[in-house]
Scaffold this motif. Structure first.
Motif, PDB file in Angstrom:
ATOM      1  N   LYS A  98     -26.384  44.989   5.778  1.00 49.33           N
ATOM      2  CA  LYS A  98     -27.289  45.516   6.806  1.00 49.33           C
ATOM      3  C   LYS A  98     -28.747  45.532   6.359  1.00 49.33           C
ATOM      4  O   LYS A  98     -29.643  45.680   7.182  1.00 49.33           O
ATOM      5  CB  LYS A  98     -26.850  46.915   7.221  1.00 49.33           C
ATOM      6  CG  LYS A  98     -25.533  46.893   7.963  1.00 49.33           C
ATOM      7  CD  LYS A  98     -25.075  48.272   8.363  1.00 49.33           C
ATOM      8  CE  LYS A  98     -23.722  48.175   9.042  1.00 49.33           C
ATOM      9  NZ  LYS A  98     -23.107  49.470   9.238  1.00 49.33           N
ATOM     10  N   ASP A  99     -28.981  45.370   5.080  1.00 40.50           N
ATOM     11  CA  ASP A  99     -30.339  45.315   4.549  1.00 40.50           C
ATOM     12  C   ASP A  99     -30.789  43.854   4.582  1.00 40.50           C
ATOM     13  O   ASP A  99     -30.501  43.078   3.673  1.00 40.50           O
ATOM     14  CB  ASP A  99     -30.364  45.859   3.118  1.00 40.50           C
ATOM     15  CG  ASP A  99     -31.745  45.842   2.502  1.00 40.50           C
ATOM     16  OD1 ASP A  99     -32.697  45.335   3.148  1.00 40.50           O
ATOM     17  OD2 ASP A  99     -31.873  46.318   1.364  1.00 40.50           O
ATOM     18  N   LEU A 100     -31.491  43.490   5.625  1.00 40.42           N
ATOM     19  CA  LEU A 100     -31.883  42.096   5.816  1.00 40.42           C
ATOM     20  C   LEU A 100     -32.906  41.600   4.806  1.00 40.42           C
ATOM     21  O   LEU A 100     -33.148  40.403   4.704  1.00 40.42           O
ATOM     22  CB  LEU A 100     -32.366  41.882   7.251  1.00 40.42           C
ATOM     23  CG  LEU A 100     -31.341  42.230   8.344  1.00 40.42           C
ATOM     24  CD1 LEU A 100     -31.914  41.946   9.721  1.00 40.42           C
ATOM     25  CD2 LEU A 100     -30.021  41.503   8.127  1.00 40.42           C
ATOM     26  N   ASP A 101     -33.481  42.510   4.017  1.00 41.51           N
ATOM     27  CA  ASP A 101     -34.410  42.137   2.958  1.00 41.51           C
ATOM     28  C   ASP A 101     -33.750  42.173   1.579  1.00 41.51           C
ATOM     29  O   ASP A 101     -34.424  41.974   0.558  1.00 41.51           O
ATOM     30  CB  ASP A 101     -35.623  43.075   2.955  1.00 41.51           C
ATOM     31  CG  ASP A 101     -36.487  42.887   4.187  1.00 41.51           C
ATOM     32  OD1 ASP A 101     -36.636  41.730   4.627  1.00 41.51           O
ATOM     33  OD2 ASP A 101     -36.998  43.890   4.702  1.00 41.51           O
ATOM     34  N   TYR A 102     -32.460  42.411   1.541  1.00 41.62           N
ATOM     35  CA  TYR A 102     -31.757  42.574   0.276  1.00 41.62           C
ATOM     36  C   TYR A 102     -31.949  41.395  -0.670  1.00 41.62           C
ATOM     37  O   TYR A 102     -32.219  41.574  -1.856  1.00 41.62           O
ATOM     38  CB  TYR A 102     -30.259  42.815   0.536  1.00 41.62           C
ATOM     39  CG  TYR A 102     -29.444  42.919  -0.720  1.00 41.62           C
ATOM     40  CD1 TYR A 102     -29.581  44.019  -1.563  1.00 41.62           C
ATOM     41  CD2 TYR A 102     -28.555  41.917  -1.093  1.00 41.62           C
ATOM     42  CE1 TYR A 102     -28.849  44.113  -2.733  1.00 41.62           C
ATOM     43  CE2 TYR A 102     -27.817  42.001  -2.263  1.00 41.62           C
ATOM     44  CZ  TYR A 102     -27.966  43.107  -3.076  1.00 41.62           C
ATOM     45  OH  TYR A 102     -27.237  43.195  -4.239  1.00 41.62           O
ATOM     46  N   LEU A 103     -31.818  40.199  -0.165  1.00 44.83           N
ATOM     47  CA  LEU A 103     -31.910  39.027  -1.042  1.00 44.83           C
ATOM     48  C   LEU A 103     -33.306  38.831  -1.630  1.00 44.83           C
ATOM     49  O   LEU A 103     -33.458  38.204  -2.670  1.00 44.83           O
ATOM     50  CB  LEU A 103     -31.450  37.773  -0.306  1.00 44.83           C
ATOM     51  CG  LEU A 103     -29.939  37.708  -0.073  1.00 44.83           C
ATOM     52  CD1 LEU A 103     -29.585  36.532   0.825  1.00 44.83           C
ATOM     53  CD2 LEU A 103     -29.183  37.641  -1.387  1.00 44.83           C
ATOM     54  N   LYS A 104     -34.309  39.384  -0.988  1.00 43.14           N
ATOM     55  CA  LYS A 104     -35.674  39.278  -1.503  1.00 43.14           C
ATOM     56  C   LYS A 104     -35.872  40.133  -2.750  1.00 43.14           C
ATOM     57  O   LYS A 104     -36.688  39.811  -3.603  1.00 43.14           O
ATOM     58  CB  LYS A 104     -36.687  39.696  -0.439  1.00 43.14           C
ATOM     59  CG  LYS A 104     -36.753  38.746   0.730  1.00 43.14           C
ATOM     60  CD  LYS A 104     -37.701  39.249   1.777  1.00 43.14           C
ATOM     61  CE  LYS A 104     -37.655  38.353   3.000  1.00 43.14           C
ATOM     62  NZ  LYS A 104     -38.403  38.932   4.116  1.00 43.14           N
ATOM     63  N   LYS A 105     -35.134  41.221  -2.842  1.00 40.21           N
ATOM     64  CA  LYS A 105     -35.311  42.151  -3.967  1.00 40.21           C
ATOM     65  C   LYS A 105     -34.115  42.184  -4.915  1.00 40.21           C
ATOM     66  O   LYS A 105     -34.152  42.866  -5.934  1.00 40.21           O
ATOM     67  CB  LYS A 105     -35.585  43.555  -3.429  1.00 40.21           C
ATOM     68  CG  LYS A 105     -34.496  44.089  -2.532  1.00 40.21           C
ATOM     69  CD  LYS A 105     -34.904  45.376  -1.852  1.00 40.21           C
ATOM     70  CE  LYS A 105     -33.816  45.793  -0.873  1.00 40.21           C
ATOM     71  NZ  LYS A 105     -34.253  46.762   0.060  1.00 40.21           N
ATOM     72  N   ARG A 106     -33.085  41.439  -4.608  1.00 38.83           N
ATOM     73  CA  ARG A 106     -31.853  41.438  -5.407  1.00 38.83           C
ATOM     74  C   ARG A 106     -32.106  40.822  -6.781  1.00 38.83           C
ATOM     75  O   ARG A 106     -32.703  39.764  -6.900  1.00 38.83           O
ATOM     76  CB  ARG A 106     -30.784  40.624  -4.674  1.00 38.83           C
ATOM     77  CG  ARG A 106     -29.466  40.532  -5.389  1.00 38.83           C
ATOM     78  CD  ARG A 106     -28.537  39.595  -4.608  1.00 38.83           C
ATOM     79  NE  ARG A 106     -27.249  39.481  -5.253  1.00 38.83           N
ATOM     80  CZ  ARG A 106     -26.969  38.576  -6.193  1.00 38.83           C
ATOM     81  NH1 ARG A 106     -27.892  37.720  -6.579  1.00 38.83           N
ATOM     82  NH2 ARG A 106     -25.770  38.534  -6.735  1.00 38.83           N
TER      83      ARG A 106
END
Length: 109
Positions: A91-99
């Motif tokens: 549900k965190d659509l920005d997750y891959l940017k900060k993963r």
């Protein structure tokens, strides 16, 4: 990343899967489901980090271990470290940017 629909490639009880570099969907309406696509994109990243083939070996081995542990297919599947990471962060659509790299290791129990 390539997204396409083919209901014949998807196992029963599943609606999508990732075979790098493809996201395969059972229904075309899923192309509009950003949360679902984010879940699958997380799997793409995991596959790239493990250089693809080792991902599938690890995934299958961990599934078998979880199946012995939980004795139920669905519970075994949901407790694979890769799935735990994807479900928890879909549900965190920005997750891959900060993963961070190999983040799935934090989901091994």
């Amino acid at each position: 990343m390539f997204v396409f629909v083919n209901r014949h490639l998807i196992p029963k009880k599943f609606t999508g899967m990732v075979l790098w570099p493809f996201i395969i969907l059972k229904y075309s309406a899923l192309k509009e489901d950003e949360v679902f696509l984010n879940h699958e994109r997380i799997h793409l990243r995991q596959q790239i980090e493990l250089l693809i083939l080792p991902f599938y070996i690890w995934y299958g081995t961990e599934y078998l271990v979880r199946l012995l542990q939980y004795r139920k297919r669905k519970e075994a599947y949901r407790n694979i470290s890769f799935e735990r990471e994807a479900y928890q962060n879909e549900k965190d659509l920005d997750y891959l940017k900060k993963r961070s790299f190999w983040k799935f290791l934090l989901y091994i129990q």
